[in-house]
Design an enzyme around this catalytic site. Structure first.
Site, mmCIF file in Angstrom:
data_model
loop_
_atom_site.group_PDB
_atom_site.id
_atom_site.type_symbol
_atom_site.label_atom_id
_atom_site.label_comp_id
_atom_site.label_asym_id
_atom_site.label_seq_id
_atom_site.Cartn_x
_atom_site.Cartn_y
_atom_site.Cartn_z
ATOM 1 N N LYS A 18 -4.816 7.097 -7.443
ATOM 2 C CA LYS A 18 -3.387 7.012 -7.762
ATOM 3 C C LYS A 18 -3.113 7.052 -9.262
ATOM 4 O O LYS A 18 -1.955 7.207 -9.668
ATOM 5 C CB LYS A 18 -2.770 5.754 -7.135
ATOM 6 C CG LYS A 18 -2.730 5.860 -5.615
ATOM 7 C CD LYS A 18 -1.742 4.929 -4.972
ATOM 8 C CE LYS A 18 -1.601 5.310 -3.495
ATOM 9 N NZ LYS A 18 -0.621 4.584 -2.776
ATOM 10 N N LYS B 267 -6.039 13.012 2.613
ATOM 11 C CA LYS B 267 -5.438 12.138 3.629
ATOM 12 C C LYS B 267 -3.930 12.380 3.753
ATOM 13 O O LYS B 267 -3.263 12.646 2.755
ATOM 14 C CB LYS B 267 -5.687 10.688 3.190
ATOM 15 C CG LYS B 267 -5.328 9.649 4.215
ATOM 16 C CD LYS B 267 -5.438 8.242 3.629
ATOM 17 C CE LYS B 267 -4.229 7.875 2.817
ATOM 18 N NZ LYS B 267 -3.690 6.521 3.046
ATOM 19 N N LYS C 263 2.182 8.596 3.477
ATOM 20 C CA LYS C 263 3.638 8.535 3.689
ATOM 21 C C LYS C 263 4.438 8.751 2.413
ATOM 22 O O LYS C 263 5.602 9.104 2.479
ATOM 23 C CB LYS C 263 4.039 7.236 4.385
ATOM 24 C CG LYS C 263 3.780 5.980 3.614
ATOM 25 C CD LYS C 263 4.255 4.803 4.420
ATOM 26 C CE LYS C 263 3.199 3.749 4.538
ATOM 27 N NZ LYS C 263 2.542 3.370 3.259
#
Ligand code: AQP
Length: 342
Positions: free
Chosen positions: A117, A200, A203
């Site tokens: 991230k 992956k 959301k």
């Protein structure tokens, strides 16, 4: 100490950071539903985790309620399980601080999710919250003497850190925490992005074509699945390393129809991607349409939803208090008159 529950405790949570996806359902929520009667369950909307990235306040409020309604519409029974918002139980933040003082920069810096991230970001622009995310997650879990944590494969490393912290604290202060175990499903532990099947499905992905939201309409589901990246090899085989797009579609179909992806592949013999995609879209729509009807009914009855969350928060606060108190006591905090009261 409050009475020990007769069943072992299960805790899991999802951060309301975007639209709940079929990946989160297959990797985590589906197993919550399956395990809810065997365990004493706490299912949390981990809203404090979601603010590691900036949220729009009114949409964030609505999304937290929407997540609770989706948990219930997917089959979590609010009478049997405790459904609550993390921010309604201040003990999560308090225990995080106590654990922070026993966690090391080095072990947090090794977390793959943190590295993913923050890749390419300047250090000055990386939030401390993102770095500390796994310690808050450890507090969530340890606060309830949790035995089992059903999660997708991406959370395995965070669970290991939680276990390390529990062992470290128990070693330093005597038995404080149950050392939890991860429950990671055999099929669907890592549902992949539809457009980039080596990543992956997430959301909070900026590209909406990468994921299927649980509240997606049937025509959008069909379009996204039709456009999912596969490959030019003839026939259907299950080979995640060399054919990740096809394998991902087989995983989704397998999870929704309770069949092993490799066995499903064989059943397609020499049919092509179009047939497989058609069946995946059909299975998703058949599953999501009745779910969405239940979800909209729950969202239309705000009073009932609020009452479920109020009750959940009360139960969770009651459940969290003895462990937090035990940690404070073990560390030598003088609690004054409060000690007499509790
Ligand atoms: N693609 C996936 N396949 C299998 N399991 C998945 N999970 C999420 N995506 C997949 C599991 O669902 C839970 C989500 O919890 P979370 O939101 O707290 O964690 P996350 O892993 O950060 O989820 P996302 O969707 O990737 O969120 P963002 O984009 O906000 O970071 C976990 O149990 C997770 O393993």
């Amino acid at each position: 100490m409050m009475n020990a529950p007769s069943k072992p405790t299960l805790f899991s949570g999802i951060q309301p950071s975007g639209l709940l996806t079929i990946g989160g359902y297959i990797g985590a929520l589906r197993n919550w539903v399956r395990l809810q009667h065997e365990y004493d369950c706490l299912f949390c909307i981990v809203d404090l985790h979601a603010i590691t990235v900036r949220q729009d306040p009114p949409r964030f409020t609505e999304r937290c309620l929407s997540f609770a309604a989706q948990y219930i519409a997917l089959g979590i029974d609010p009478e049997a399980a405790t459904i609550f918002l993390q921010s309604h139980v201040p003990a999560h933040a308090e225990l995080t601080w106590l654990l922070n003082c026993h966690a090391y920069m080095g072990e947090l810096a090794r977390m793959t999710q943190f590295k993913d991230k923050t890749r390419g970001a300047k250090e000055q622009a990386i939030g401390v919250g993102l770095f500390d995310y796994p310690v808050l997650m450890a507090a969530d879990i340890l606060l309830y003497q949790t035995k089992l944590v059903p999660v997708g494969a991406d959370q395995k490393q965070h669970l290991e850190l939680t276990r390390d912290l529990a062992v470290r604290m128990n070693h330093a202060y005597g038995p404080l925490f149950t050392v939890p175990e991860a429950f990671i499903p055999e099929v669907g532990a890592r549902v992949m992005s539809l457009q980039e099947p080596t990543r992956k499905m997430s959301k909070s992905d900026e590209n909406a074509n990468n994921s299927i939201a649980l509240i997606e309409t049937p025509d959008v589901i069909r379009r996204k699945i039709r456009r999912a990246v596969t490959d030019a090899t003839l026939g259907i085989t299950y080979a995640p390393d060399t054919r990740p797009g096809v394998a991902n579609l087989l995983t989704i179909l397998g999870a929704l129809t309770d069949r092993a992806p490799a066995a499903l592949a064989a059943s397609y013999a020499d049919q092509g991607n179009a047939a497989l995609k058609n069946d995946v879209a059909d299975a998703l729509i058949a599953f999501l349409e009745p779910f969405q009807a239940r979800y909209h009914a729950l969202m239309d009855d705000r009073e009932a939803l609020h009452a479920i969350l109020r009750r959940g928060a009360e139960r969770a606060r009651h459940r969290a208090a003895p462990t937090l108190r035990r940690v404070y006591d073990a560390m030598g905090f003088w609690r004054g008159e409060q000690r007499e009261e509790t």
